[in-house]
Design an enzyme around this catalytic site. Structure first.
Site, PDB file in Angstrom:
ATOM      1  N   GLY A   1     -10.590   1.044   6.951  1.00 43.61           N
ATOM      2  CA  GLY A   1      -9.794   1.847   7.572  1.00 43.61           C
ATOM      3  C   GLY A   1     -10.370   2.322   8.764  1.00 43.61           C
ATOM      4  O   GLY A   1     -11.636   2.079   9.126  1.00 43.61           O
TER       5      GLY A   1
ATOM      6  N   ASP B   1      -9.294   1.409  17.572  1.00 44.61           N
ATOM      7  CA  ASP B   1      -8.177   0.607  16.776  1.00 44.61           C
ATOM      8  C   ASP B   1      -8.574  -0.839  16.820  1.00 44.61           C
ATOM      9  O   ASP B   1      -9.023  -1.737  17.725  1.00 44.61           O
ATOM     10  CB  ASP B   1      -7.019   0.955  17.708  1.00 44.61           C
ATOM     11  CG  ASP B   1      -5.944   0.312  16.915  1.00 44.61           C
ATOM     12  OD1 ASP B   1      -5.904  -0.827  16.269  1.00 44.61           O
ATOM     13  OD2 ASP B   1      -4.795   0.932  16.879  1.00 44.61           O
TER      14      ASP B   1
ATOM     15  N   GLU C   1      -5.827  -4.106   4.066  1.00 47.54           N
ATOM     16  CA  GLU C   1      -4.580  -4.545   3.706  1.00 47.54           C
ATOM     17  C   GLU C   1      -3.841  -5.557   4.653  1.00 47.54           C
ATOM     18  O   GLU C   1      -3.105  -6.550   4.575  1.00 47.54           O
ATOM     19  CB  GLU C   1      -3.630  -3.482   3.348  1.00 47.54           C
ATOM     20  CG  GLU C   1      -4.044  -2.617   1.936  1.00 47.54           C
ATOM     21  CD  GLU C   1      -3.296  -1.254   2.234  1.00 47.54           C
ATOM     22  OE1 GLU C   1      -2.418  -0.746   2.867  1.00 47.54           O
ATOM     23  OE2 GLU C   1      -4.029  -0.356   1.641  1.00 47.54           O
TER      24      GLU C   1
ATOM     25  N   ARG D   1      -6.021  16.164  -0.880  1.00 48.50           N
ATOM     26  CA  ARG D   1      -7.190  15.337  -1.182  1.00 48.50           C
ATOM     27  C   ARG D   1      -8.375  16.072  -0.566  1.00 48.50           C
ATOM     28  O   ARG D   1      -8.079  16.637   0.557  1.00 48.50           O
ATOM     29  CB  ARG D   1      -7.224  13.770  -0.430  1.00 48.50           C
ATOM     30  CG  ARG D   1      -8.354  13.416  -0.242  1.00 48.50           C
ATOM     31  CD  ARG D   1      -7.855  11.876   0.549  1.00 48.50           C
ATOM     32  NE  ARG D   1      -9.040  11.017   0.637  1.00 48.50           N
ATOM     33  CZ  ARG D   1      -9.545  10.802   2.033  1.00 48.50           C
ATOM     34  NH1 ARG D   1      -8.785  11.325   2.973  1.00 48.50           N
ATOM     35  NH2 ARG D   1     -10.717  10.142   2.212  1.00 48.50           N
TER      36      ARG D   1
ATOM     37  N   ILE E   1      -6.875  -1.475   7.103  1.00 47.89           N
ATOM     38  CA  ILE E   1      -7.438  -2.714   7.849  1.00 47.89           C
ATOM     39  C   ILE E   1      -7.441  -3.818   6.759  1.00 47.89           C
ATOM     40  O   ILE E   1      -7.205  -4.978   6.769  1.00 47.89           O
ATOM     41  CB  ILE E   1      -8.964  -2.331   8.592  1.00 47.89           C
ATOM     42  CG1 ILE E   1      -8.677  -1.534   9.782  1.00 47.89           C
ATOM     43  CG2 ILE E   1      -9.551  -4.000   9.031  1.00 47.89           C
ATOM     44  CD1 ILE E   1      -9.875  -0.875  10.228  1.00 47.89           C
TER      45      ILE E   1
ATOM     46  N   ASN F   1      -2.474  14.198   2.058  1.00 42.81           N
ATOM     47  CA  ASN F   1      -3.783  13.212   2.189  1.00 42.81           C
ATOM     48  C   ASN F   1      -4.040  13.374   3.637  1.00 42.81           C
ATOM     49  O   ASN F   1      -3.194  12.555   4.379  1.00 42.81           O
ATOM     50  CB  ASN F   1      -3.683  11.949   1.534  1.00 42.81           C
ATOM     51  CG  ASN F   1      -4.801  10.993   1.837  1.00 42.81           C
ATOM     52  OD1 ASN F   1      -5.746  11.273   2.533  1.00 42.81           O
ATOM     53  ND2 ASN F   1      -4.809   9.806   0.937  1.00 42.81           N
TER      54      ASN F   1
ATOM     55  N   HIS G   1     -13.017  -0.769   1.104  1.00 46.41           N
ATOM     56  CA  HIS G   1     -11.964   0.053   1.750  1.00 46.41           C
ATOM     57  C   HIS G   1     -12.188   0.144   3.173  1.00 46.41           C
ATOM     58  O   HIS G   1     -13.144   0.780   3.669  1.00 46.41           O
ATOM     59  CB  HIS G   1     -11.996   1.494   1.078  1.00 46.41           C
ATOM     60  CG  HIS G   1     -10.982   2.347   1.627  1.00 46.41           C
ATOM     61  ND1 HIS G   1      -9.835   2.962   1.024  1.00 46.41           N
ATOM     62  CD2 HIS G   1     -10.757   3.123   2.955  1.00 46.41           C
ATOM     63  CE1 HIS G   1      -9.015   3.664   1.757  1.00 46.41           C
ATOM     64  NE2 HIS G   1      -9.438   3.662   2.830  1.00 46.41           N
TER      65      HIS G   1
ATOM     66  N   ASP H   1     -12.078  13.667  -3.812  1.00 47.25           N
ATOM     67  CA  ASP H   1     -12.388  11.806  -3.290  1.00 47.25           C
ATOM     68  C   ASP H   1     -13.719  11.758  -3.788  1.00 47.25           C
ATOM     69  O   ASP H   1     -13.921  10.652  -3.513  1.00 47.25           O
ATOM     70  CB  ASP H   1     -12.323  12.003  -1.887  1.00 47.25           C
ATOM     71  CG  ASP H   1     -11.731  10.611  -1.398  1.00 47.25           C
ATOM     72  OD1 ASP H   1     -11.174  10.025  -2.178  1.00 47.25           O
ATOM     73  OD2 ASP H   1     -12.087  10.168  -0.169  1.00 47.25           O
TER      74      ASP H   1
END
Length: 392
Positions: free
Chosen positions: A201, A274, A325, A84, A323, A6, A199, A141
């Protein structure tokens, strides 16, 4: 055995499966300007600092570890690979064995989506070199989003342009959404009727699910559309892009790089992509970092509101991705203006759910379930590869 690969926009993940059992996983990423790998193998959990060479050669590093642990023989004959695939086009909305035709189409698509497809092609080249005898499966995906109806799938383009050039909302993060749905299915009461999956991230998307099926999603023709992400611009007026390209004198290729790697949270803040660093800078009074975080949260809430209207209400919100999670603060700020819509968090449960664990974080007064799921893309990928293997 199946080795899942992935390649994300800010990380590389590998996992080894023997049917439904995960024997090993490795997560390579850049952490505070250092390269690290998180390894899990049986009872062993270890974080190692690595150099840039090991990060670049992450597949070789992974295979070396597996051979040393006798999980894979030196000839690697028992191994198949599932990678992926993030690529636009109807051809890539199915899981397939990667053959000459597949590679030809993937090489053609790299002009449209170089940020994901370029690194994937490099990884495939490395896999072919290191695993000469392995069958390689391309795991889409986008396949989970093929249930999106035309009203959400089409853009406001003439029909012939849409059909001739395949310009549709394909959606991405489908493997992550599929993993979340599998977990919802196993919950007491089964899959909620109306669910929104966030989702979050370095790439971020929001998906509306009706009875577990995708009916709309924020990413579109490519993973550039939607929420402003780590370094991706998100949704923007097409005329603004054309004006910017002309004003800056950029080629289409350089414009794509600019929108994908110089924009989003990184571009807004002028400092970093970040979220952890941006939250720290915001607390120190950095207004541009604060604006980046506020825009990120604002757009997520916009999609939640829009998809509640699409679904006719809401039964559950799922947070997943790195992020989603790991950041109780982002989850709390996304949900803080949603109390009138029946969303209320339990502050303590939200704070406790900050690592690699699933959990419910809504308060007893909440009408809507709010759930944190650890993304399980590798398991979905392995299952898809075994499905192809069994059909051969």
């Amino acid at each position: 055995m199946i080795l899942t690969v992935n390649i994300g926009s800010a990380s590389k993940k590998y996992a080894l499966y023997e049917k439904e059992k995960c024997l090993f996983s490795a997560h390579f990423e850049n952490e505070k300007e250092k390269f690290v790998v998180f390894l899990i193998c049986g009872d062993m959990e270890e974080k190692r600092e690595i150099d840039s060479g090991d990060y670049s050669a992450s597949l070789s590093y992974t295979l070396g570890f597996l051979i040393d642990r006798n999980l894979v023989d030196a000839e690697k004959e028992s191994l198949s690979v599932a990678i992926r695939i993030v690529a636009p086009g109807e051809y890539f909305t199915k899981h397939k064995i990667i053959d000459e035709e597949y590679m030809k189409r993937l090489n053609a698509a790299v002009e449209i989506e170089p940020i994901h497809i370029g690194p994937t092609l490099l990884e495939l080249k490395e896999a072919k070199k290191l695993l000469l005898k392995a069958v390689v499966y391309g795991i889409s995906d986008s396949v989970y989003h093929t249930t999106i109806p035309k009203v959400a799938r089409r853009y406001g383009l003439p029909k012939d342009a849409s059909e001739n050039y395949g310009i549709y909302r394909y959606g991405y993060h489908g493997l992550s959404v599929s993993g979340a749905v599998q977990k919802l299915r196993n919950m007491s009461g089964g899959i909620p009727k109306r669910t929104i999956v966030c989702h979050l991230g370095s790439g971020a998307s929001v998906t509306a699910l009706a009875d577990g099926k995708s009916v709309d999603t924020s990413m579109g023709f490519t993973p550039l559309e939607g929420i402003p992400m780590g370094s991706r611009v998100g949704s923007i007026d097409a005329e603004a892009v054309l004006f910017l390209q002309k004003s800056m004198g950029l080629s289409s290729e350089k414009m794509s790089v600019y929108l994908n790697t110089k924009s989003g949270l990184k571009g807004i803040s002028g400092k970093t992509s970040d979220v952890r660093e941006l939250l720290s800078l915001e607390k120190e009074g950095d207004s541009e970092a604060g604006l980046a975080i506020q825009m990120f949260i604002y757009r997520i809430r916009q999609y939640i509101g829009a998809y509640m209207a699409t679904l006719g209400g809401l039964d559950a919100i799922v947070f997943t991705g790195v992020i989603g999670e790991r950041s109780p603060e982002i989850r709390a700020r996304v949900c803080e203006n949603l109390s009138e819509l029946g969303v209320r968090l339990d502050k303590k449960e939200n704070e406790l759910c900050s690592g690699a664990r699933d959990g419910f974080i809504q308060s007893t007064a909440s009408v809507v379930s709010v759930i944190v799921f650890v993304s399980d893309e590798s398991r979905v990928m392995a299952g898809a590869a075994y499905g192809l293997l069994n059909r051969e």
